[in-house]
Motif scaffolding. Sequence first.
Motif, PDB file in Angstrom:
ATOM      1  N   THR A 193       0.790  -0.978  -0.069  1.00  0.00           N
ATOM      2  CA  THR A 193      -0.058   0.061   0.094  1.00  0.00           C
ATOM      3  C   THR A 193       0.822   1.265   0.111  1.00  0.00           C
ATOM      4  O   THR A 193       2.292   1.172   0.187  1.00  0.00           O
ATOM      5  N   LYS A 194       0.447   2.251   0.063  1.00  0.00           N
ATOM      6  CA  LYS A 194       1.133   3.813   0.259  1.00  0.00           C
ATOM      7  C   LYS A 194       2.358   3.605   1.129  1.00  0.00           C
ATOM      8  O   LYS A 194       3.357   4.264   1.001  1.00  0.00           O
ATOM      9  N   ASP A 195       2.002   3.152   2.570  1.00  0.00           N
ATOM     10  CA  ASP A 195       2.747   3.394   3.345  1.00  0.00           C
ATOM     11  C   ASP A 195       3.276   1.932   4.063  1.00  0.00           C
ATOM     12  O   ASP A 195       4.285   1.909   4.794  1.00  0.00           O
ATOM     13  N   LYS A 196       2.792   0.888   3.538  1.00  0.00           N
ATOM     14  CA  LYS A 196       3.321  -0.217   4.252  1.00  0.00           C
ATOM     15  C   LYS A 196       3.082  -1.666   3.139  1.00  0.00           C
ATOM     16  O   LYS A 196       2.489  -1.550   2.307  1.00  0.00           O
ATOM     17  N   VAL A 197       3.585  -2.827   3.739  1.00  0.00           N
ATOM     18  CA  VAL A 197       3.501  -3.873   3.121  1.00  0.00           C
ATOM     19  C   VAL A 197       2.668  -4.768   3.997  1.00  0.00           C
ATOM     20  O   VAL A 197       3.030  -5.113   5.203  1.00  0.00           O
ATOM     21  N   VAL A 198       1.453  -5.686   3.273  1.00  0.00           N
ATOM     22  CA  VAL A 198       0.667  -6.292   4.488  1.00  0.00           C
ATOM     23  C   VAL A 198       0.590  -7.647   3.714  1.00  0.00           C
ATOM     24  O   VAL A 198       0.392  -7.663   2.295  1.00  0.00           O
ATOM     25  N   VAL A 199      -0.181  -8.575   4.345  1.00  0.00           N
ATOM     26  CA  VAL A 199      -0.662  -9.990   3.794  1.00  0.00           C
ATOM     27  C   VAL A 199      -1.985  -9.722   3.865  1.00  0.00           C
ATOM     28  O   VAL A 199      -2.512  -9.227   4.648  1.00  0.00           O
ATOM     29  N   ASP A 200      -2.558  -9.769   2.537  1.00  0.00           N
ATOM     30  CA  ASP A 200      -4.078  -9.542   2.285  1.00  0.00           C
ATOM     31  C   ASP A 200      -4.723 -10.624   2.213  1.00  0.00           C
ATOM     32  O   ASP A 200      -4.782 -11.633   1.523  1.00  0.00           O
ATOM     33  N   LEU A 201      -5.509 -11.055   3.389  1.00  0.00           N
ATOM     34  CA  LEU A 201      -6.106 -12.382   3.517  1.00  0.00           C
ATOM     35  C   LEU A 201      -7.782 -12.460   2.870  1.00  0.00           C
ATOM     36  O   LEU A 201      -8.147 -13.344   2.246  1.00  0.00           O
ATOM     37  N   THR A 202      -8.216 -10.970   2.330  1.00  0.00           N
ATOM     38  CA  THR A 202      -9.215 -10.776   1.803  1.00  0.00           C
ATOM     39  C   THR A 202      -9.139 -11.047   0.219  1.00  0.00           C
ATOM     40  O   THR A 202      -9.960 -11.175  -0.353  1.00  0.00           O
ATOM     41  N   GLY A 203      -7.926 -10.494  -0.186  1.00  0.00           N
ATOM     42  CA  GLY A 203      -7.700 -10.472  -1.594  1.00  0.00           C
ATOM     43  C   GLY A 203      -8.322  -9.380  -2.403  1.00  0.00           C
ATOM     44  O   GLY A 203      -8.547  -9.249  -3.614  1.00  0.00           O
ATOM     45  N   LYS A 204      -8.706  -8.297  -1.492  1.00  0.00           N
ATOM     46  CA  LYS A 204      -9.346  -7.062  -2.085  1.00  0.00           C
ATOM     47  C   LYS A 204      -8.659  -5.930  -1.733  1.00  0.00           C
ATOM     48  O   LYS A 204      -9.295  -4.755  -1.982  1.00  0.00           O
ATOM     49  N   ASN A 234      -6.494  -2.192  -1.793  1.00  0.00           N
ATOM     50  CA  ASN A 234      -5.951  -1.638  -2.772  1.00  0.00           C
ATOM     51  C   ASN A 234      -4.362  -1.777  -2.647  1.00  0.00           C
ATOM     52  O   ASN A 234      -3.836  -1.819  -1.718  1.00  0.00           O
ATOM     53  N   GLY A 235      -3.889  -1.661  -4.002  1.00  0.00           N
ATOM     54  CA  GLY A 235      -2.275  -1.474  -3.856  1.00  0.00           C
ATOM     55  C   GLY A 235      -1.685  -2.608  -4.747  1.00  0.00           C
ATOM     56  O   GLY A 235      -2.222  -3.523  -5.453  1.00  0.00           O
ATOM     57  N   ARG A 236      -0.338  -2.634  -4.894  1.00  0.00           N
ATOM     58  CA  ARG A 236       0.352  -3.578  -5.864  1.00  0.00           C
ATOM     59  C   ARG A 236       0.208  -4.745  -5.226  1.00  0.00           C
ATOM     60  O   ARG A 236       0.921  -5.084  -3.926  1.00  0.00           O
ATOM     61  N   GLY A 237       0.010  -5.875  -5.759  1.00  0.00           N
ATOM     62  CA  GLY A 237       0.022  -7.225  -5.160  1.00  0.00           C
ATOM     63  C   GLY A 237       0.784  -8.283  -5.958  1.00  0.00           C
ATOM     64  O   GLY A 237       1.085  -8.035  -7.020  1.00  0.00           O
ATOM     65  N   ALA A 238       1.347  -9.348  -4.993  1.00  0.00           N
ATOM     66  CA  ALA A 238       2.228 -10.310  -5.516  1.00  0.00           C
ATOM     67  C   ALA A 238       1.423 -11.494  -4.905  1.00  0.00           C
ATOM     68  O   ALA A 238       1.234 -11.533  -3.604  1.00  0.00           O
ATOM     69  N   TYR A 239       1.333 -12.543  -5.542  1.00  0.00           N
ATOM     70  CA  TYR A 239       1.011 -13.881  -4.983  1.00  0.00           C
ATOM     71  C   TYR A 239       1.894 -14.922  -4.763  1.00  0.00           C
ATOM     72  O   TYR A 239       3.043 -14.959  -5.676  1.00  0.00           O
ATOM     73  N   ILE A 240       1.929 -15.822  -3.800  1.00  0.00           N
ATOM     74  CA  ILE A 240       2.920 -16.894  -3.396  1.00  0.00           C
ATOM     75  C   ILE A 240       2.034 -17.947  -3.182  1.00  0.00           C
ATOM     76  O   ILE A 240       0.988 -17.913  -2.425  1.00  0.00           O
ATOM     77  N   LYS A 241       2.607 -19.236  -3.609  1.00  0.00           N
ATOM     78  CA  LYS A 241       1.920 -20.391  -3.498  1.00  0.00           C
ATOM     79  C   LYS A 241       1.955 -21.029  -2.027  1.00  0.00           C
ATOM     80  O   LYS A 241       3.087 -20.742  -1.338  1.00  0.00           O
ATOM     81  N   LYS A 242       0.892 -21.515  -1.602  1.00  0.00           N
ATOM     82  CA  LYS A 242       1.073 -21.918  -0.054  1.00  0.00           C
ATOM     83  C   LYS A 242       1.896 -23.287   0.002  1.00  0.00           C
ATOM     84  O   LYS A 242       1.497 -24.424   0.151  1.00  0.00           O
ATOM     85  N   ASP A 243       3.257 -23.102   0.063  1.00  0.00           N
ATOM     86  CA  ASP A 243       4.000 -24.305  -0.058  1.00  0.00           C
ATOM     87  C   ASP A 243       5.291 -23.831   0.748  1.00  0.00           C
ATOM     88  O   ASP A 243       5.910 -22.797   0.552  1.00  0.00           O
TER      89      ASP A 243
END
Length: 83
Positions: A27-38, A40-49
């Motif tokens: 997001t504008k000021d931090k990096v978070v784990v998005d549990l909802t998937g909704k 706003n911001g630049r997202g990156a996906y990682i496999k659950k492994d």
Amino acid sequence: MKKIPLRSCVVTKEKLPKKELIRVVKTKDKVVVDLTGKLNGRGAYIKKDIEVFNKAKTSKVLDRALEIDVPDSIYEDLLKLID
């Protein structure tokens, strides 16, 4: 028949259903784990492994995908979600 949304893992480059991946968002000021998937911001996906997680942590692929230094607390949150 309902369409299943596919996303690419930034580590393995596999196309997988959204439910099999974890989204990390800058997001504008931090990096978070998005549990909802909704969030706003630049997202990156990682496999659950655990192997993919270890590779992401050592190669800093999330840092490049999000264009920011990802803090260790995010990696700790990801590890809890995978286990």
